[in-house]
Design a protein around this motif. Structure first.
Motif, PDB file in Angstrom:
ATOM      1  N   ASN A 197     -64.182   5.888  -4.357  1.00 43.69           N
ATOM      2  CA  ASN A 197     -64.392   4.453  -4.542  1.00 43.69           C
ATOM      3  C   ASN A 197     -65.854   4.063  -4.356  1.00 43.69           C
ATOM      4  N   SER A 200     -67.310   5.038  -7.584  1.00 48.32           N
ATOM      5  CA  SER A 200     -66.941   4.101  -8.634  1.00 48.32           C
ATOM      6  C   SER A 200     -67.768   2.828  -8.586  1.00 48.32           C
ATOM      7  N   CYS A 201     -67.987   2.314  -7.382  1.00 49.45           N
ATOM      8  CA  CYS A 201     -68.605   0.995  -7.237  1.00 49.45           C
ATOM      9  C   CYS A 201     -70.127   1.007  -7.278  1.00 49.45           C
ATOM     10  N   SER A 221     -65.939   3.974 -15.510  1.00 46.17           N
ATOM     11  CA  SER A 221     -64.795   3.474 -16.271  1.00 46.17           C
ATOM     12  C   SER A 221     -64.002   4.604 -16.923  1.00 46.17           C
ATOM     13  N   GLU A 241     -57.946  -2.136 -11.134  1.00 46.42           N
ATOM     14  CA  GLU A 241     -59.230  -2.817 -11.298  1.00 46.42           C
ATOM     15  C   GLU A 241     -59.282  -3.994 -10.336  1.00 46.42           C
ATOM     16  N   ARG A 245     -64.153  -3.642 -10.914  1.00 45.33           N
ATOM     17  CA  ARG A 245     -64.435  -2.255 -10.531  1.00 45.33           C
ATOM     18  C   ARG A 245     -63.134  -1.480 -10.434  1.00 45.33           C
ATOM     19  N   ARG A 246     -63.194  -0.206 -10.817  1.00 50.28           N
ATOM     20  CA  ARG A 246     -62.003   0.636 -10.771  1.00 50.28           C
ATOM     21  C   ARG A 246     -61.891   1.250  -9.382  1.00 50.28           C
TER      22      ARG A 246
END
Length: 252
Positions: A197, A200-201, A221, A241, A245-246
């Motif tokens: 995470n 991801s972010c 993504s 989501e 953000r995923r």
């Protein structure tokens, strides 16, 4: 650009990095993720010339890192190792000042002092800079080592698990520092992370490894995806989501 060409690294008969080819463009933040034993830290160490490869090569803007003089490489590429051990007792400021050694060779200049001051401030170490490293928590020491790398002022920055020992707040602040290094200072940052995470972010691109190979690479993504994460981690991970953000819900 960092170019990895058919790099293989073994420990005895065990292949840890298996014929990896990869191009990491200049600028931005690239996160390397994957399960334990995927070869993430070993690949980063080969890129940084901390470990030799059995075969293949690594190019930094076209120059073979294995053939680049050490002082020149240290002015272009800074690296945080996963395990940092020092045989001498240093204060935080002493440690951060070591990042300037490729330039000053131990004779600190006003320019060195300015870089050290900036790195100490960036990592919020102002109240700790005169304390000895063995008097600090693990998280505080980790921030000090990252500050040393930042003081080195290299175009390329490799960080191997910089979130080790950091609590939630300091982990977030560390990733903000990484992001700002890319956006405001123009650095190319490659970071090994366990938390998908954070990758991801805060990342522009993610490289996911498994069994010594690159399983998939691309923007968050594309990589933070249920099917992709199943292939990488061999586990069922729900992806949702949140605020654009995923986010992987791997605690369920």
């Amino acid at each position: 650009m960092i170019t990895v060409e058919q790099v293989t690294k073994r420990y005895g008969t065990t292949v840890v990095v298996d014929d990896v080819s990869l191009e990491l463009p200049r600028g931005g933040v690239t996160s390397v993720i994957g399960p334990n034993g995927a070869g993430k830290s070993t690949l980063l160490s080969v890129v940084a010339r901390l470990l030799p490869a059995e075969s293949g090569r690594v190019l930094l803007d076209g120059a073979d890192v294995a053939r680049t003089p050490g002082r020149e490489l240290a002015r272009r590429l800074g690296v945080l190792r996963q395990d940092n051990h020092l045989a001498v007792r240093l204060t935080v400021r002493d440690l951060v000042t070591l990042g300037r050694y490729p330039y000053s060779r131990g004779r600190t200049t006003p320019d060195d002092v300015a870089h050290v001051d900036a790195a100490v401030a960036r990592l919020d170490l102002g109240g700790l800079e005169h304390r000895y490293l063995d008097e600090l928590s693990g998280g505080q020491r980790q921030r000090a080592f990252v500050a040393m790398v930042m003081a080195q002022d290299t175009e390329y920055v490799l960080l191997d698990e910089p979130l080790n020992n950091l609590d939630m707040t300091h982990a977030r602040d560390m990733m903000r520092t990484v992001r700002r290094a890319a956006d405001e200072l123009g650095r190319t940052v490659v970071v090994v992370l366990h938390d998908v995470n954070f990758a991801s972010c805060w990342s522009d691109r993610i490289v996911a490894m498994r069994d010594g190979r690159v399983e998939v690479q691309g923007p968050p993504s594309e990589v933070i995806d249920t099917d992709v994460l199943r292939r990488v981690y061999d586990d069922e991970i729900t992806v949702r989501e949140v605020d654009g953000r995923r986010v992987a819900l791997y605690y369920t």
